[in-house]
Design an enzyme around this catalytic site. Sequence first.
Site, mmCIF file in Angstrom:
data_model
loop_
_atom_site.group_PDB
_atom_site.id
_atom_site.type_symbol
_atom_site.label_atom_id
_atom_site.label_comp_id
_atom_site.label_asym_id
_atom_site.label_seq_id
_atom_site.Cartn_x
_atom_site.Cartn_y
_atom_site.Cartn_z
ATOM 1 N N HIS A 10 -8.418 7.167 45.806
ATOM 2 C CA HIS A 10 -7.584 6.699 44.678
ATOM 3 C C HIS A 10 -7.821 5.212 44.428
ATOM 4 C CE1 HIS A 10 -5.227 10.408 44.554
ATOM 5 N NE2 HIS A 10 -5.225 10.359 45.871
ATOM 6 N N LYS A 11 -7.983 4.460 45.521
ATOM 7 C CA LYS A 11 -8.228 3.021 45.360
ATOM 8 C C LYS A 11 -9.555 2.806 44.619
ATOM 9 C CE LYS A 11 -5.950 1.173 49.559
ATOM 10 N NZ LYS A 11 -6.197 0.361 50.766
ATOM 11 N N ASP A 52 -5.949 -4.337 51.584
ATOM 12 C CA ASP A 52 -4.843 -3.788 52.346
ATOM 13 C C ASP A 52 -3.610 -3.944 51.471
ATOM 14 O OD1 ASP A 52 -4.223 -2.530 54.951
ATOM 15 O OD2 ASP A 52 -2.721 -4.118 55.045
HETATM 16 P P1 ITT Z 1 -7.869 2.328 53.516
HETATM 17 O O1 ITT Z 1 -7.241 1.596 54.687
HETATM 18 O O2 ITT Z 1 -9.019 3.191 53.913
HETATM 19 O O3 ITT Z 1 -8.205 1.403 52.388
HETATM 20 P P2 ITT Z 1 -5.200 3.385 53.105
HETATM 21 O O4 ITT Z 1 -4.608 4.296 52.083
HETATM 22 O O5 ITT Z 1 -4.859 3.661 54.551
HETATM 23 O O6 ITT Z 1 -6.791 3.358 52.897
HETATM 24 P P3 ITT Z 1 -3.837 0.857 53.359
HETATM 25 O O7 ITT Z 1 -4.019 0.742 54.832
HETATM 26 O O8 ITT Z 1 -4.019 -0.359 52.502
HETATM 27 O O9 ITT Z 1 -4.816 1.925 52.716
HETATM 28 O O10 ITT Z 1 -2.406 1.481 53.118
HETATM 29 C C1 ITT Z 1 -1.870 1.419 51.888
HETATM 30 C C2 ITT Z 1 -0.716 2.405 51.816
HETATM 31 O O11 ITT Z 1 0.328 1.785 51.048
HETATM 32 C C3 ITT Z 1 -1.143 3.627 51.049
HETATM 33 O O12 ITT Z 1 -1.648 4.637 51.895
HETATM 34 C C4 ITT Z 1 0.158 4.011 50.356
HETATM 35 O O13 ITT Z 1 0.994 4.666 51.258
HETATM 36 C C5 ITT Z 1 0.776 2.656 50.049
HETATM 37 N N1 ITT Z 1 0.272 2.145 48.758
HETATM 38 C C6 ITT Z 1 -0.516 1.053 48.564
HETATM 39 N N2 ITT Z 1 -0.841 0.918 47.277
HETATM 40 C C7 ITT Z 1 -0.244 1.946 46.641
HETATM 41 C C8 ITT Z 1 -0.231 2.366 45.306
HETATM 42 O O14 ITT Z 1 -0.930 1.745 44.358
HETATM 43 N N3 ITT Z 1 0.470 3.450 44.996
HETATM 44 C C9 ITT Z 1 1.162 4.110 45.935
HETATM 45 N N4 ITT Z 1 1.197 3.808 47.220
HETATM 46 C C10 ITT Z 1 0.476 2.723 47.589
#
Ligand code: ITT
Length: 196
Positions: A11-12, A66
């Site tokens: 999604h990112k 992050d």
């Molecule tokens: P990577 O570490 O591989 O990038 P991740 O999803 O684990 O993937 P993070 O450690 O940055 O990424 O955790 C971010 C979490 O915060 C994500 O899994 C969501 O639960 C929440 N989050 C961050 N941005 C968000 C968004 O735009 N919409 C909804 N939830 C979000």
Amino acid sequence: MKIYFATKNPHKVKEVSMIAPKGIELMPLPPSIPDAPEKGSSFLENALFKALWYMEHLGQAVVADDSGLEIDYLEGFPGINSSRFMQGRDYREKMEVILRMLEGAPSRSARFVCQAVFVSPDGTVLGANGVVEGRIAQSIRGDKGFGYDPIFVPEGHDKTFGELGESVKSQISHRSRAFRELFRMMEIVLQLKGRE
Ligand code: ITT
């Protein structure tokens, strides 16, 4: 320029690809790379850990982020633990628990935070931060986006990110704000390096 987005969250990649300038094409990580450890105590530390880990494995420049949700009534929780909170359970369950934690709360103010970084093997390190203020909805609404999007109502709106969808999110989200600034900095630095 092709550059890896050091994330395992598709999604990112989709969100940031929508706002990347013409000259920058984001590539997802090869699935074989082991997950980066996230043991920092801030968004910035974790973003750097991730970026450096994947840069070392790929031998190439990467961008990473992050990010997380900070809820004021819960003193910033889940914050840097947004992904690890109730790990392994689906987001509907996580959001139901958060809504229960907020029952009777005098304030539901919250924000999404994103720390984006660029690192390259020549030692260049750039960082940019993005925030979107808002509040936690009374119920889970919408099925667009990912993570906590269905309970987050950004400031100036009545709908959640889960209802608003990607076109609004790409304008105002924490991630789009952080990466727009990061891309501007990358363009300046890469131009300067091109002149060296
Ligand atoms: P990577 O570490 O591989 O990038 P991740 O999803 O684990 O993937 P993070 O450690 O940055 O990424 O955790 C971010 C979490 O915060 C994500 O899994 C969501 O639960 C929440 N989050 C961050 N941005 C968000 C968004 O735009 N919409 C909804 N939830 C979000």
